[in-house]
Design an enzyme around this catalytic site. Structure first.
Site, PDB file in Angstrom:
ATOM      1  N   THR B 179       0.927  -1.170  -0.217  1.00 18.28           N
ATOM      2  CA  THR B 179       0.088   0.013   0.109  1.00 18.28           C
ATOM      3  C   THR B 179       0.864   1.351  -0.159  1.00 18.28           C
ATOM      4  OG1 THR B 179      -1.847   1.294   0.948  1.00 18.28           O
ATOM      5  CG2 THR B 179      -0.028   0.323   2.583  1.00 18.28           C
ATOM      6  N   THR B 383      -1.904  14.255 -17.275  1.00 20.42           N
ATOM      7  CA  THR B 383      -2.374  15.308 -18.215  1.00 20.42           C
ATOM      8  C   THR B 383      -3.922  15.389 -18.100  1.00 20.42           C
ATOM      9  OG1 THR B 383      -2.245  13.739 -20.086  1.00 20.42           O
ATOM     10  CG2 THR B 383      -0.508  15.212 -19.749  1.00 20.42           C
TER      11      THR B 383
END
Lengths: 383, 383
Positions: B179, B383
């Site tokens: 994790t 992006t």
């Protein structure tokens, strides 16, 4: 197309799965000096087990290949099927079964449909056509979208020798025999240890590619040389063979399942082959890098991550250089990010150039991007 | 919801990237006995470097976390930013900066927007609410689709102690801190070596999961115990902590990027942990197995392939057993294949049960399937 002298072959459909070509035979009129390297998977397919036996003495005269079914994990019956195929081919071609290299590629764990394969073996001789090797290159395809051929000519005692290579790839492709199947046929007469020459060429080509980090149980690269063109210079031969292996390995990477881009990872100024290989493969196999390149996203932090996750090869961060093409990526500002994104989007061959500055060893690796196409293709392969 | 006594916290949006929660603080009214394990990536993020320093003496009192930006590969400026955050938090809470564990998660290689983070640190005290930990569990999410919480209660000298765990995961998740971030808060007073207890629990939980074989540069699991509930039985505590770690690790695997199914790989009758781990991870990380499970395609040959590609752990093929759930897969005929396909399609938790018959060691691993969603999510992350 130019062929090495003395080889005939065919590639046809015999209905193993659908109507595409699925069965091929290559035959040399003269026994060949031969060498082969095979998968390192601990559960090799039956044809690999039988093929290793047959190539042990360094002589082969024929290759028989089926696609659509790999004859892997099929137990003793699978091995016996593979032997029977060689025996039938030997009978049809009038040669010993131990001169036949068998290969199978396709789904794992399903018995070969011998009822269609054995008659095809019995008819092998009548189907042979001189040269004709591109037909075999087509018959060995599975999820490949195109056949893969590479050819070189070198000077020989009798004028000119031809080295003809073919390969199939597409998925389940990682180290130690990256391509599943490749056959290289030549009429060159090669002095020296063909097995050693082949191993060197494979280590710098097929063993430098990865589509998806999975290692097939069928991988085979074989070279058969019948010497009909006379003696060649050993170094020229080695060099041409290496070029062919790299051509074919790159074609396999470029045509990886679902791939839209070829990725070339160049690891420079590394300490040695071990370091170069670990870091090159870590980059090549990173799903996050493969998806970023697919999306044209200059997420260079992922390149740093992939170098850093090779726990036992720590590289000083400050001296590490990374480029897309010739554009440096570390710490790129928004202007530079735009250029990086353009580079990724414009090119179908992406160079990831990594300079470790820990020595002077250089190695090149090839892979492909990870797309939705890979997922789709492999989610429903057998059904 | 039940909380351990003496902890207050908040999770809010401060506009690091968008309008979702991106900043959280956890504070204990009393200094805590603390332990933490971190990523093994050779390029750890700045907060990991600073966090290791702060936890070295085994005492922490606060945690400050931001999402959307990992502060990784940001050089000396990144480390200095991370120190400044701890200093501001310390000032606001009236404690030493060395009692603060910092974490950041998100995009790599972009400087932290200190202009929004520092004011949020200065206001930390006024935002704190008693308990309230689920708000932090939300603020640490990146591509997670849901917050991950696990809670256990055990008897203590003063009645009852609460152990409250939270985690975030989603992608760039492989061994050695699977994790990215997990915090476990408790009012139990724990005798013994907390670091050792935590390491044992992490090795059998977070270090047994993989989403995509990539190893984040930010992974952190920390446990803070303020002792307000009084002494607890050490073995009961360890056992509850392990349960929480496994709960959270499974939640992280189930919520892997694009995942539609949780995959549990049970490796039984193996020689030892080394063998179990290599073979378990080979199966868990195989893109071909992950896609086949996604598609409900009982392509069991891929399971054989993945066991066989662990070159240095050869397993005798005949004694190898593999099951989907309790259905044997090796050599399945078409009737059995139909049942296997039904099992894969019907269930959202898939058990791959592998019996090696080389010893008596057993281990369990968790991962997820590979879908078009993973590709989409990661092709356009920055992006």
């Amino acid at each position: 197309m130019d062929y090495p002298k003395g080889f005939s072959s065919f590639g046809i459909n015999i209905g193993i799965k659908d109507k595409t070509k699925d069965f091929g035979v290559i035959f040399s009129e003269k026994p060949c000096k031969a060498a082969a390297v095979f998968t390192r998977n601990n559960f090799p397919g039956a044809p690999v087990i039988v093929g290793k036996e047959h190539v042990r003495d360094g002589i082969l005269q024929a290759v028989v290949i089926n696609s659509k079914n790999s004859n892997v994990a099929t137990g003793d019956a699978g091995i016996s099927n593979s032997r029977q195929i060689c025996a039938e081919i030997g009978k049809s071609l009038g040669i010993s079964e131990t001169l036949v290299l068998p290969s199978s590629t396709g789904v794992i764990g399903v018995p070969l449909p011998m009822q269609v394969i054995l008659p095809a073996c019995a008819n092998a001789k009548s189907n042979l056509k001189p040269g004709n090797l591109e037909e075999v290159a087509e018959a060995i395809m599975t999820t490949d979208t195109r056949r893969k051929i590479s050819l070189r000519k070198i000077k020989s005692a009798n004028g000119e020798a031809v080295i003809f290579g073919m390969a199939k790839g597409a998925g389940m492709i990682e180290p130690n025999m990256a391509t599943m199947l490749s056959y290289i046929l030549t009429d060159a007469e090669v002095d020296g240890d063909l097995q050693k020459i082949l191993k060197q060429c494979v280590d710098a080509s097929f063993n430098c590619i990865s589509i998806d980090s999975d290692t097939s149980t069928s991988d085979t690269v074989a070279v058969l040389s019948n010497g009909l063109a006379g003696k060649v210079n050993a170094e020229e031969f080695r060099s041409a063979l290496l070029e062919i292996c790299i051509d074919l390995a790159k074609e396999v990477a470029r045509d990886g399942e679902g791939a839209s881009k070829l990725i070339e990872v160049r690891v420079r100024k590394s300490r040695d082959e071990i370091q170069a290989r670990k870091i090159g493969k870590s980059i090549l196999n990173s799903p996050l890098i493969k998806t970023a390149i697919y999306g044209g996203d200059p997420n260079w932090g992922r390149l740093v991550m992939a170098v850093g996750k090779v726990f036992d090869e720590p590289i000083p961060f400050d001296s590490l250089e990374i480029y897309f093409g010739d554009l440096p990526v570390k710490g790129a500002d928004s202007d530079k990010l735009k250029k990086l994104s353009e580079y990724l989007k414009k090119n179908s061959e992406i160079l990831v150039d990594v300079v470790l500055n820990t020595g002077n060893y250089e190695m090149v690796f090839w892979g492909c991007d990870l797309t939705e196409g890979y997922v789709k293709e492999n989610a429903y392969y057998t059904t």
